[in-house]
Scaffold this motif. Sequence first.
Motif, mmCIF file in Angstrom:
data_model
loop_
_atom_site.group_PDB
_atom_site.id
_atom_site.type_symbol
_atom_site.label_atom_id
_atom_site.label_comp_id
_atom_site.label_asym_id
_atom_site.label_seq_id
_atom_site.Cartn_x
_atom_site.Cartn_y
_atom_site.Cartn_z
ATOM 1 N N HIS A 153 8.600 -2.205 9.693
ATOM 2 C CA HIS A 153 8.187 -2.291 8.015
ATOM 3 C C HIS A 153 7.178 -2.848 7.862
ATOM 4 O O HIS A 153 6.408 -2.472 7.183
ATOM 5 C CB HIS A 153 9.417 -3.032 7.383
ATOM 6 C CG HIS A 153 11.080 -2.733 7.415
ATOM 7 N ND1 HIS A 153 11.251 -1.441 7.099
ATOM 8 C CD2 HIS A 153 11.952 -3.198 8.233
ATOM 9 C CE1 HIS A 153 12.728 -1.343 7.434
ATOM 10 N NE2 HIS A 153 13.030 -2.357 8.185
ATOM 11 N N SER A 156 4.803 0.157 8.443
ATOM 12 C CA SER A 156 5.070 1.135 7.256
ATOM 13 C C SER A 156 4.575 0.687 6.057
ATOM 14 O O SER A 156 3.921 1.567 5.223
ATOM 15 C CB SER A 156 6.680 1.530 7.036
ATOM 16 O OG SER A 156 7.401 0.270 6.795
ATOM 17 N N LEU A 157 4.736 -0.507 5.836
ATOM 18 C CA LEU A 157 3.901 -1.176 4.573
ATOM 19 C C LEU A 157 2.478 -0.928 4.380
ATOM 20 O O LEU A 157 1.754 -0.576 3.366
ATOM 21 C CB LEU A 157 4.441 -2.504 4.286
ATOM 22 C CG LEU A 157 5.740 -2.528 3.659
ATOM 23 C CD1 LEU A 157 6.036 -4.286 3.410
ATOM 24 C CD2 LEU A 157 6.267 -1.905 2.699
ATOM 25 N N MET A 160 1.804 2.732 3.898
ATOM 26 C CA MET A 160 2.015 2.948 2.437
ATOM 27 C C MET A 160 0.977 2.268 1.742
ATOM 28 O O MET A 160 0.571 3.039 0.838
ATOM 29 C CB MET A 160 3.361 2.281 2.007
ATOM 30 C CG MET A 160 4.529 2.877 2.643
ATOM 31 S SD MET A 160 4.711 4.488 2.413
ATOM 32 C CE MET A 160 4.144 5.209 4.046
ATOM 33 N N TRP A 161 0.323 1.258 2.064
ATOM 34 C CA TRP A 161 -0.990 0.848 1.220
ATOM 35 C C TRP A 161 -2.013 1.752 1.664
ATOM 36 O O TRP A 161 -2.765 2.215 0.316
ATOM 37 C CB TRP A 161 -1.400 -0.444 1.907
ATOM 38 C CG TRP A 161 -2.476 -1.193 1.002
ATOM 39 C CD1 TRP A 161 -3.112 -0.776 -0.003
ATOM 40 C CD2 TRP A 161 -2.513 -2.431 1.342
ATOM 41 N NE1 TRP A 161 -4.161 -1.705 -0.501
ATOM 42 C CE2 TRP A 161 -3.689 -2.812 0.420
ATOM 43 C CE3 TRP A 161 -2.425 -3.724 2.156
ATOM 44 C CZ2 TRP A 161 -4.465 -4.178 0.134
ATOM 45 C CZ3 TRP A 161 -2.846 -4.834 2.027
ATOM 46 C CH2 TRP A 161 -3.820 -5.109 0.941
ATOM 47 N N GLY A 163 -1.451 5.237 2.133
ATOM 48 C CA GLY A 163 -1.236 6.321 1.389
ATOM 49 C C GLY A 163 -1.326 6.105 0.002
ATOM 50 O O GLY A 163 -1.713 7.123 -0.919
ATOM 51 N N MET A 164 -1.213 4.890 -0.662
ATOM 52 C CA MET A 164 -1.772 4.565 -2.029
ATOM 53 C C MET A 164 -2.945 4.943 -2.377
ATOM 54 O O MET A 164 -3.447 5.620 -3.383
ATOM 55 C CB MET A 164 -1.345 3.140 -2.511
ATOM 56 C CG MET A 164 -1.396 3.034 -4.013
ATOM 57 S SD MET A 164 0.066 3.705 -4.745
ATOM 58 C CE MET A 164 1.454 2.523 -4.372
ATOM 59 N N VAL A 197 4.986 7.815 -1.043
ATOM 60 C CA VAL A 197 4.853 6.486 -1.032
ATOM 61 C C VAL A 197 5.943 5.659 -1.702
ATOM 62 O O VAL A 197 6.346 4.753 -1.133
ATOM 63 C CB VAL A 197 3.463 5.918 -1.393
ATOM 64 C CG1 VAL A 197 3.278 4.502 -1.575
ATOM 65 C CG2 VAL A 197 2.184 6.720 -0.514
ATOM 66 N N PHE A 200 9.363 5.586 0.111
ATOM 67 C CA PHE A 200 9.515 4.884 1.230
ATOM 68 C C PHE A 200 9.662 3.392 0.978
ATOM 69 O O PHE A 200 10.273 2.880 1.470
ATOM 70 C CB PHE A 200 8.371 5.112 2.153
ATOM 71 C CG PHE A 200 8.540 6.211 3.230
ATOM 72 C CD1 PHE A 200 9.548 6.235 4.149
ATOM 73 C CD2 PHE A 200 7.811 7.374 2.875
ATOM 74 C CE1 PHE A 200 9.686 7.345 4.876
ATOM 75 C CE2 PHE A 200 8.058 8.582 3.577
ATOM 76 C CZ PHE A 200 9.129 8.590 4.575
ATOM 77 N N LEU A 201 8.834 2.988 -0.183
ATOM 78 C CA LEU A 201 8.857 1.716 -0.737
ATOM 79 C C LEU A 201 10.079 1.289 -1.475
ATOM 80 O O LEU A 201 10.673 0.154 -1.046
ATOM 81 C CB LEU A 201 7.726 1.459 -1.610
ATOM 82 C CG LEU A 201 6.289 1.401 -1.138
ATOM 83 C CD1 LEU A 201 5.297 1.387 -2.289
ATOM 84 C CD2 LEU A 201 5.923 0.600 -0.190
ATOM 85 N N VAL A 248 3.286 -4.097 -5.264
ATOM 86 C CA VAL A 248 3.104 -2.675 -5.091
ATOM 87 C C VAL A 248 2.071 -2.304 -6.387
ATOM 88 O O VAL A 248 1.373 -1.421 -6.154
ATOM 89 C CB VAL A 248 4.560 -1.851 -5.519
ATOM 90 C CG1 VAL A 248 4.397 -0.346 -6.083
ATOM 91 C CG2 VAL A 248 5.391 -2.047 -4.305
#
Length: 398
Positions: A153, A156-157, A160-161, A163-164, A197, A200-201, A248
């Motif tokens: 995780h 993945s976070l 995702m950051w 990805g943002m 994103v 998944f979050l 987020v």
Amino acid sequence: MAEAGEVEAEVSAGKSPSLPWDLGDAADTAEGHVGTSTLPFRMADITLASPLRADIPMSNGLNTLMREWKFHYKLLRHEWKRTHYVTVLFGFLALILGSVSVELWSGGDAKLTGLEGIMAINGFQFFQMLVSVICWGWFAYQAWMLFPVMRVHAISLLIMWNGMMAAQIMFHRNNPTFPIGFKLSQMMEGTLFLLIVLFFLFFFWKAVVETRDLHVEINHLHQDVRVMEEALAEHSLKGWSAMFGMWVLLIALSSWSGLQHIASYGETNFGFLAVHLLTGLTSVPLLLFILWYPQRMLGNQTSVRTRAALDASLEMSGEELVVRKVGASCPECGAASPLRMNDGGELMHPCLAAGCSTMVAVGTTCTTCSEPMPTRIACPSCGVNAPALDYMPDQEAW
């Protein structure tokens, strides 16, 4: 299964079941369940010096959040070590080196992109970029080592950051002033990235919450539903969920402001850069907190995943979810009782008349000797007279 039999035996003996996922609990104390370590204080002991008045709208919920945040802060101050703070500093350094560059003042060359643009960077700026990448790598490595339960995780976070940030690049590619003057036809790629994103979050948050629920069901099994509710309140994730939501929003604002500054080259508008740095720097320690708190609560050997993922794992391994069918026992002394529940849900007890052992439904009369069966049963060990239903334990899944 053999494991299921062991679980039933342990529950019958009044012990917590030692399932493969029966792990140490940060909220357990020496007087209660024994975990990997005990807390110096409990959430129930935290009080607010100046709580919001009851006449203020949403005061109850806000007071709950502030009380949980106070608990988080005290626990963090008590347990974070030097390694945690050094990791935060590396995150700060990585973000600053990657955000502040001489090219921000010179404007760079907008005609050079991709690999050609990277090759055009002078030696010092390239070295600065390389150091930033190394610092981010060290930050990710430390998160991997500090939070073994949250390793996947953590990575993945971070993805995702990024990805943002990629979503904001898509939004700003054809519209430097986004969201001002946006066109739906120009937002398809960015919207797709953003939805992925957020998807998944959301599932990360859901996995943490459902793992917490399972943890309480397994490690805090109790016949009294009020005790279970207290355990669930002690493991509340409302404050953590609010912090996750803030994180987020912060990474979204940081990504947008960073791209907004890049898109306005030559206008000497450094307000967006300041917002990017402030929100980004705040997001770094908040990310570590988001990873640290669930692990501290659930123990160091659990697996954070949704119930659907757990069901799929059990199905793949050929195991089944079982209901603990534990015999009835006295609610006062725990002595075994012959009380049983039939397939129709009726409580059955051997007839109380001498020489008659017919199983009789509670509240009816014996079909053999017509002896009435009361709704309250006396325990032969301690003599307590309690409702028959109190002798039956709560049946928990897993």
